[in-house]
Design a protein around this motif. Structure first.
Motif, PDB file in Angstrom:
ATOM      1  N   PHE A 220       0.827  -1.209   0.000  1.00 42.80           N
ATOM      2  CA  PHE A 220       0.000   0.000   0.000  1.00 42.80           C
ATOM      3  C   PHE A 220       0.860   1.256   0.000  1.00 42.80           C
ATOM      4  O   PHE A 220       0.573   2.221  -0.717  1.00 42.80           O
ATOM      5  N   ALA A 221       1.927   1.254   0.790  1.00 43.63           N
ATOM      6  CA  ALA A 221       2.826   2.411   0.835  1.00 43.63           C
ATOM      7  C   ALA A 221       3.473   2.647  -0.527  1.00 43.63           C
ATOM      8  O   ALA A 221       3.601   3.799  -0.977  1.00 43.63           O
ATOM      9  N   LEU A 222       3.871   1.572  -1.200  1.00 51.79           N
ATOM     10  CA  LEU A 222       4.455   1.702  -2.542  1.00 51.79           C
ATOM     11  C   LEU A 222       3.431   2.257  -3.526  1.00 51.79           C
ATOM     12  O   LEU A 222       3.761   3.100  -4.374  1.00 51.79           O
ATOM     13  N   CYS A 223       2.191   1.795  -3.414  1.00 51.14           N
ATOM     14  CA  CYS A 223       1.131   2.300  -4.293  1.00 51.14           C
ATOM     15  C   CYS A 223       0.890   3.788  -4.067  1.00 51.14           C
ATOM     16  O   CYS A 223       0.658   4.546  -5.010  1.00 51.14           O
ATOM     17  N   CYS A 224       0.962   4.214  -2.808  1.00 51.99           N
ATOM     18  CA  CYS A 224       0.790   5.641  -2.508  1.00 51.99           C
ATOM     19  C   CYS A 224       1.912   6.461  -3.136  1.00 51.99           C
ATOM     20  O   CYS A 224       1.694   7.587  -3.596  1.00 51.99           O
ATOM     21  N   GLY A 225       3.118   5.893  -3.153  1.00 50.05           N
ATOM     22  CA  GLY A 225       4.243   6.608  -3.734  1.00 50.05           C
ATOM     23  C   GLY A 225       4.250   6.623  -5.245  1.00 50.05           C
ATOM     24  O   GLY A 225       4.759   7.565  -5.864  1.00 50.05           O
ATOM     25  N   LEU A 226       3.649   5.577  -5.854  1.00 49.60           N
ATOM     26  CA  LEU A 226       3.708   5.444  -7.313  1.00 49.60           C
ATOM     27  C   LEU A 226       2.404   5.802  -8.018  1.00 49.60           C
ATOM     28  O   LEU A 226       2.419   6.076  -9.219  1.00 49.60           O
ATOM     29  N   GLY A 227       1.291   5.805  -7.301  1.00 51.16           N
ATOM     30  CA  GLY A 227       0.000   5.912  -7.976  1.00 51.16           C
ATOM     31  C   GLY A 227      -0.781   7.162  -7.712  1.00 51.16           C
ATOM     32  O   GLY A 227      -1.992   7.200  -7.964  1.00 51.16           O
ATOM     33  N   TYR A 228      -0.145   8.205  -7.207  1.00 48.96           N
ATOM     34  CA  TYR A 228      -0.892   9.412  -6.850  1.00 48.96           C
ATOM     35  C   TYR A 228      -1.190  10.311  -8.042  1.00 48.96           C
ATOM     36  O   TYR A 228      -2.014  11.210  -7.965  1.00 48.96           O
ATOM     37  N   SER A 229      -0.520  10.097  -9.180  1.00 46.38           N
ATOM     38  CA  SER A 229      -0.673  10.992 -10.329  1.00 46.38           C
ATOM     39  C   SER A 229      -1.978  10.735 -11.068  1.00 46.38           C
ATOM     40  O   SER A 229      -2.374   9.587 -11.280  1.00 46.38           O
ATOM     41  N   ASP A 230      -2.640  11.818 -11.474  1.00 46.05           N
ATOM     42  CA  ASP A 230      -3.861  11.714 -12.273  1.00 46.05           C
ATOM     43  C   ASP A 230      -3.612  12.111 -13.723  1.00 46.05           C
ATOM     44  O   ASP A 230      -4.496  12.622 -14.404  1.00 46.05           O
ATOM     45  N   SER A 231      -2.407  11.879 -14.209  1.00 47.48           N
ATOM     46  CA  SER A 231      -2.092  12.177 -15.603  1.00 47.48           C
ATOM     47  C   SER A 231      -2.565  11.011 -16.472  1.00 47.48           C
ATOM     48  O   SER A 231      -1.828  10.069 -16.737  1.00 47.48           O
ATOM     49  N   PHE A 232      -3.821  11.073 -16.876  1.00 46.97           N
ATOM     50  CA  PHE A 232      -4.374  10.003 -17.692  1.00 46.97           C
ATOM     51  C   PHE A 232      -3.720   9.977 -19.070  1.00 46.97           C
ATOM     52  O   PHE A 232      -3.424   8.918 -19.603  1.00 46.97           O
ATOM     53  N   ALA A 233      -3.511  11.148 -19.639  1.00 45.63           N
ATOM     54  CA  ALA A 233      -2.858  11.242 -20.949  1.00 45.63           C
ATOM     55  C   ALA A 233      -1.343  11.334 -20.731  1.00 45.63           C
ATOM     56  O   ALA A 233      -0.705  12.337 -21.038  1.00 45.63           O
ATOM     57  N   PHE A 234      -0.767  10.266 -20.181  1.00 45.57           N
ATOM     58  CA  PHE A 234       0.636  10.306 -19.782  1.00 45.57           C
ATOM     59  C   PHE A 234       1.581  10.370 -20.978  1.00 45.57           C
ATOM     60  O   PHE A 234       2.774  10.639 -20.816  1.00 45.57           O
ATOM     61  N   TRP A 235       1.048  10.136 -22.193  1.00 49.16           N
ATOM     62  CA  TRP A 235       1.883  10.229 -23.388  1.00 49.16           C
ATOM     63  C   TRP A 235       2.025  11.681 -23.863  1.00 49.16           C
ATOM     64  O   TRP A 235       2.852  11.982 -24.706  1.00 49.16           O
ATOM     65  N   GLU A 236       1.206  12.581 -23.298  1.00 49.19           N
ATOM     66  CA  GLU A 236       1.278  13.997 -23.650  1.00 49.19           C
ATOM     67  C   GLU A 236       2.252  14.707 -22.706  1.00 49.19           C
ATOM     68  O   GLU A 236       2.147  14.600 -21.489  1.00 49.19           O
ATOM     69  N   LYS A 237       3.197  15.448 -23.276  1.00 51.11           N
ATOM     70  CA  LYS A 237       4.222  16.097 -22.461  1.00 51.11           C
ATOM     71  C   LYS A 237       4.043  17.607 -22.331  1.00 51.11           C
ATOM     72  O   LYS A 237       4.615  18.222 -21.438  1.00 51.11           O
ATOM     73  N   ASP A 238       3.267  18.220 -23.213  1.00 53.64           N
ATOM     74  CA  ASP A 238       3.188  19.685 -23.247  1.00 53.64           C
ATOM     75  C   ASP A 238       1.759  20.194 -23.052  1.00 53.64           C
ATOM     76  O   ASP A 238       1.350  21.152 -23.696  1.00 53.64           O
ATOM     77  N   LEU A 239       1.008  19.554 -22.173  1.00 54.91           N
ATOM     78  CA  LEU A 239      -0.347  20.017 -21.917  1.00 54.91           C
ATOM     79  C   LEU A 239      -0.325  21.306 -21.105  1.00 54.91           C
ATOM     80  O   LEU A 239       0.459  21.463 -20.166  1.00 54.91           O
TER      81      LEU A 239
END
Length: 273
Positions: A220-239
């Motif tokens: 759970f602690a690892l998930c909190c560290g790795l999964g907090y981002s809400d960048s759904f379009a993670f392939w987009e770099k210049d939004l």
């Protein structure tokens, strides 16, 4: 059946039912937000989400009832809750990649009804298992809570009421509080944490399951560290902007000739500047 102080206190059983019902609805609302940027939030997608969750809950009810009759050990129930909590915590870490992986696989093999098949497959892979586990809660708790036939109606009715009240809160809190404030990913982590704490309280009380509790807390602690981002379009770099409102996932991008606003990744409106 294992007799413990914590199970003799029916309040804990009712709280288990309450938080299970709350988490089911929170995951359902989170599922809509997770899938919307990729498949939209149309009636078709909502039908798929509700349908697959009902399938999972129905199968969980059947399995939970049979399991409680065959082996009425509450350790099994709270282990299932522990596993469901960790699975839900993993959704923000891996969910969007699973959705894209399934879509990429099916786009080359499915020519008709791609949206329906891809959304259904994504729901089955990501959400059915943890909700199946949470579906085992009610029949198991009935086994532990009912003392005699004289008051079984009252006990089952109280369990149902706690489940319903939890479901109501689990419907409103993600939509109006957690998703707009902290996003879909952290919403999954919040309700996963609630289930995790519930299971830990049980295992600490009965002085069992030390290894599984420690492993679950670490994951759970690892998930909190790795999964907090809400960048759904993670392939987009210049939004220019990416975030969530009460109503929708939002994305804004711009170049020298236009500004593009999207309420999900699939639908884009442009305005010249």
């Amino acid at each position: 059946m294992k007799q413990t102080v914590i199970l003799k206190n029916k309040l804990f059983l009712y709280l288990t039912e309450f938080f299970a019902g709350m988490s089911v609805m929170a995951v359902e609302l989170g599922a809509s937000r997770l899938l919307a940027p990729y498949f939209s939030s149309s009636q078709i997608v909502w039908t798929i989400i509700i349908g697959t969750i009902m399938i999972a809950m129905a199968l969980g009810n059947i399995y939970g009832g049979r399991s409680a009759d065959k082996s009425p050990n509450p350790d099994r129930l709270y282990t299932r809750i522990l596993i469901a909590a960790i699975w839900i915590a993993l959704i923000p870490v891996a969910g969007k990649y699973i959705v894209l992986g399934i879509s990429a696989l099916l786009i080359f093999t499915v020519s008709n009804n791609f949206l329906i098949i891809a959304a259904f497959a994504a729901c089955m892979v990501i959400f059915v298992f943890p909700l199946f586990l949470l579906g085992t809660v009610t029949p198991s708790l009935v086994k532990y809570a009912v003392d005699s036939l004289d008051d079984n109606g009252k006990t089952v009715g109280t369990l149902g009421a706690f489940n319903t009240i939890g479901s109501i809160i689990g419907t409103f809190v993600p939509t109006f509080v957690t998703i707009p404030a902290v996003g879909t990913s952290i919403t999954f982590l919040i309700f996963s944490g609630i289930l995790l704490v519930l299971a830990i309280v049980y295992f600490v009380n009965v002085r069992a399951g030390k290894k599984k509790v420690i492993v679950s807390v670490v994951i759970f602690a690892l998930c909190c560290g790795l999964g907090y981002s809400d960048s759904f379009a993670f392939w987009e770099k210049d939004l220019t902007y990416e975030g969530e409102s009460v109503y929708n996932y939002l994305q804004v991008s711009e170049d020298d000739t236009s500004v593009r606003l999207s309420t999900n990744v699939l639908l884009v409106c442009s305005r010249s500047i």
